[in-house]
Design an enzyme around this catalytic site. Structure first.
Site, mmCIF file in Angstrom:
data_model
loop_
_atom_site.group_PDB
_atom_site.id
_atom_site.type_symbol
_atom_site.label_atom_id
_atom_site.label_comp_id
_atom_site.label_asym_id
_atom_site.label_seq_id
_atom_site.Cartn_x
_atom_site.Cartn_y
_atom_site.Cartn_z
ATOM 1 N N CYS A 130 -2.677 57.476 -20.802
ATOM 2 C CA CYS A 130 -3.249 58.607 -20.231
ATOM 3 C C CYS A 130 -4.990 58.409 -20.370
ATOM 4 C CB CYS A 130 -3.095 59.897 -20.952
ATOM 5 S SG CYS A 130 -1.355 60.389 -20.439
ATOM 6 N N ASN A 187 7.585 41.324 -23.233
ATOM 7 C CA ASN A 187 7.463 42.408 -24.426
ATOM 8 C C ASN A 187 7.766 43.841 -23.920
ATOM 9 O OD1 ASN A 187 5.034 41.671 -23.098
ATOM 10 N ND2 ASN A 187 4.106 43.669 -23.916
ATOM 11 N N GLY A 213 0.059 35.444 -32.356
ATOM 12 C CA GLY A 213 0.545 35.180 -31.320
ATOM 13 C C GLY A 213 -0.715 35.008 -30.199
ATOM 14 N N THR A 214 -1.958 35.969 -30.322
ATOM 15 C CA THR A 214 -2.902 36.005 -29.630
ATOM 16 C C THR A 214 -3.504 34.571 -29.569
ATOM 17 O OG1 THR A 214 -3.195 38.417 -29.590
ATOM 18 C CG2 THR A 214 -5.123 37.053 -29.002
ATOM 19 N N HIS A 222 4.406 38.649 -36.958
ATOM 20 C CA HIS A 222 4.882 40.225 -36.985
ATOM 21 C C HIS A 222 6.024 40.656 -36.186
ATOM 22 C CE1 HIS A 222 2.415 42.612 -33.911
ATOM 23 N NE2 HIS A 222 1.939 41.406 -33.832
HETATM 24 C C1 LIG Z 1 4.490 38.847 -25.703
HETATM 25 C C2 LIG Z 1 3.389 39.017 -26.574
HETATM 26 N N1 LIG Z 1 2.540 38.117 -26.600
HETATM 27 C C3 LIG Z 1 1.449 37.957 -27.647
HETATM 28 C C4 LIG Z 1 1.377 38.822 -28.514
HETATM 29 C C5 LIG Z 1 0.457 38.888 -29.378
HETATM 30 O O1 LIG Z 1 0.723 38.872 -30.519
HETATM 31 P P1 LIG Z 1 -0.331 39.046 -32.056
HETATM 32 O O2 LIG Z 1 0.093 40.657 -32.285
HETATM 33 O O3 LIG Z 1 0.229 38.366 -33.042
HETATM 34 O O4 LIG Z 1 -1.550 38.687 -31.603
HETATM 35 C C6 LIG Z 1 2.363 40.179 -28.312
HETATM 36 C C7 LIG Z 1 2.139 41.263 -29.306
HETATM 37 O O5 LIG Z 1 2.468 42.252 -28.921
HETATM 38 C C8 LIG Z 1 3.440 39.941 -27.414
HETATM 39 O O6 LIG Z 1 4.148 40.935 -27.456
#
Ligand SMILES: Cc1ncc(COP(=O)(O)O)c(C=O)c1O
Length: 371
Positions: free
Chosen positions: A322, A151, A71-72, A201
């Site tokens: 924290c 998320n 996703g990143t 994932h």
């Molecule tokens: C909304 C959202 N975008 C992007 C990502 C990033 O995905 P990745 O962990 O595959 O890089 C996440 C992962 O937590 C996510 O929840």
């Protein structure tokens, strides 16, 4: 100690079918998908099958899918790629205050490169107003990037409405669908987006794999320059093993979309919490326009991290962190205008395909001891 996993928005286990599909590529099938001989051909076939499977879930053409490392990377590619390809048309990007860091940080990076970015506010449920998108558009706007589902709280954004606005203005529209793919419908034709990010994932495929949907005709500058892999859009020999896992997971996900059973359990969880805690619990996120598996709840007068440690063995998350004795609340809850004393008591429970009523009852029992 009993282990209960209620953190499926953080990551999911591999589906057994995904493991089985990947297995041959850990052994006998080792060819390079770009090689035209007996070893390369099955690798290429597997790669193209996986591409079709991802496209099948999104309702797009296979050649509109580029495999990525997750996703990143997909978000980085969409945002930086549009900017680098279109900056002569203007350098204005519109996004929201509740995006994942993998959208917000590329936007910050673009600002350092001379772009201007508008971070739209959300309402108390975490929802963006399409009219705010319209008002933020300038002649220099080249991209709107709004996540499909959040998320942390699960709020689903009105993408179809926003896409009518972006289309009227000839502006590209990207969505980060990392959390929605496989949970709710994500057909491109319904969402109207030009770019969509997938994270493996979150959908029972491995970590470190994802995809970016790029509408035919949309040109992005690649992030990885090199040979002509992925039709020149992402250089580097394709990861046949992980891409096969993602393809299989996407095909499998079609029968889970909507998650009615998971949604019923999630709603049961919330109903029982209201019975046990009465007014001392608050739901964060939209009451109905929300991912079917996500329950973000604030325990008033409590600190989320303390509740989580008392729930020994129960995996869930809190948006707060924290640092040096102080607790910082989640930027998402802050953008939603949730009071600090309520936000500090927030916990995200995210259910998955394997979650059972017995597990929810066990967690409820542990929580009721904290009343
Ligand atoms: C909304 C959202 N975008 C992007 C990502 C990033 O995905 P990745 O962990 O595959 O890089 C996440 C992962 O937590 C996510 O929840």
């Amino acid at each position: 100690m009993r282990h209960v996993y209620l953190d499926f928005n953080a990551s999911t286990p591999l589906a057994p079918e995904v493991v089985a599909a990947m297995e041959p590529f850990l052994g006998g099938f080792y060819g390079n998908p770009s090689s035209h001989h007996w070893a390369g051909i099955p690798a290429k076939e597997a790669l193209e099958k996986a591409r079709l499977q991802v496209a099948g879930l999104l309702g797009c053409e296979a050649d509109e899918i580029v495999f990525t490392s997750g996703g990143t990377e997909s978000n980085n590619h969409a945002i930086k790629g549009v900017f680098l390809a279109r900056r002569e048309h203007g350098g204005h990007v519109i996004t929201t205050q509740v995006e994942h860091p993998s959208v917000l940080q590329p936007c910050r990076f673009l600002e350092a490169m001379g772009a201007t970015v508008t971070y739209l506010p959300v309402d108390h449920t975490g929802m963006v107003t399409p009219q705010d998108v319209r008002k933020a558009i300038t002649p220099k706007t080249i991209l709107v990037s709004i996540m499909h589902a959040n998320n942390e709280v699960g709020t689903i954004q009105p993408l179809a409405e926003v896409s009518r606005i972006t289309r009227d203005h000839g502006i590209l529209f990207h969505t980060d669908a990392a959390q929605s793919v496989g949970k709710i419908p994500t057909r491109i034709a319904d969402l109207g987006v030009d770019l969509l990010s997938v994270a493996g994932h979150k959908v029972y495929a491995p970590k470190g794999v994802g995809a970016l949907y790029i509408r035919r005709g949309v040109r992005l500058e690649p992030l990885h320059h090199g040979a002509g892999h992925e039709s020149g859009r992402r250089a580097g020999t394709e990861n046949v093993l992980l891409n096969t896992g993602l393809g299989t997971a996407c095909e499998l996900a079609e029968k889970w979309v909507g998650m009615p059973e998971v949604c019923k359990l999630r709603d049961y969880f919330w109903k029982r919490l209201c019975e046990i805690f009465a007014d001392a619990v608050v739901l964060n996120g939209h009451p109905t326009q929300r991912l079917p598996n996500t329950l973000n709840v604030s325990f008033q007068g409590r600190i989320g991290t303390e509740i989580l440690s008392a729930l020994d063995g129960v995996a869930a998350s809190t948006g707060s962190a924290c640092h040096a004795g102080t607790t910082e609340i989640s930027p998402v809850l802050r953008a939603m205008g949730i009071n600090t004393d309520i936000a500090i008591g927030a916990i995200r429970f995210s259910l998955g395909r394997s979650t059972t009523q017995d597990e929810i009852d066990y967690v409820l029992e542990k929580l009721s001891l904290l009343r």
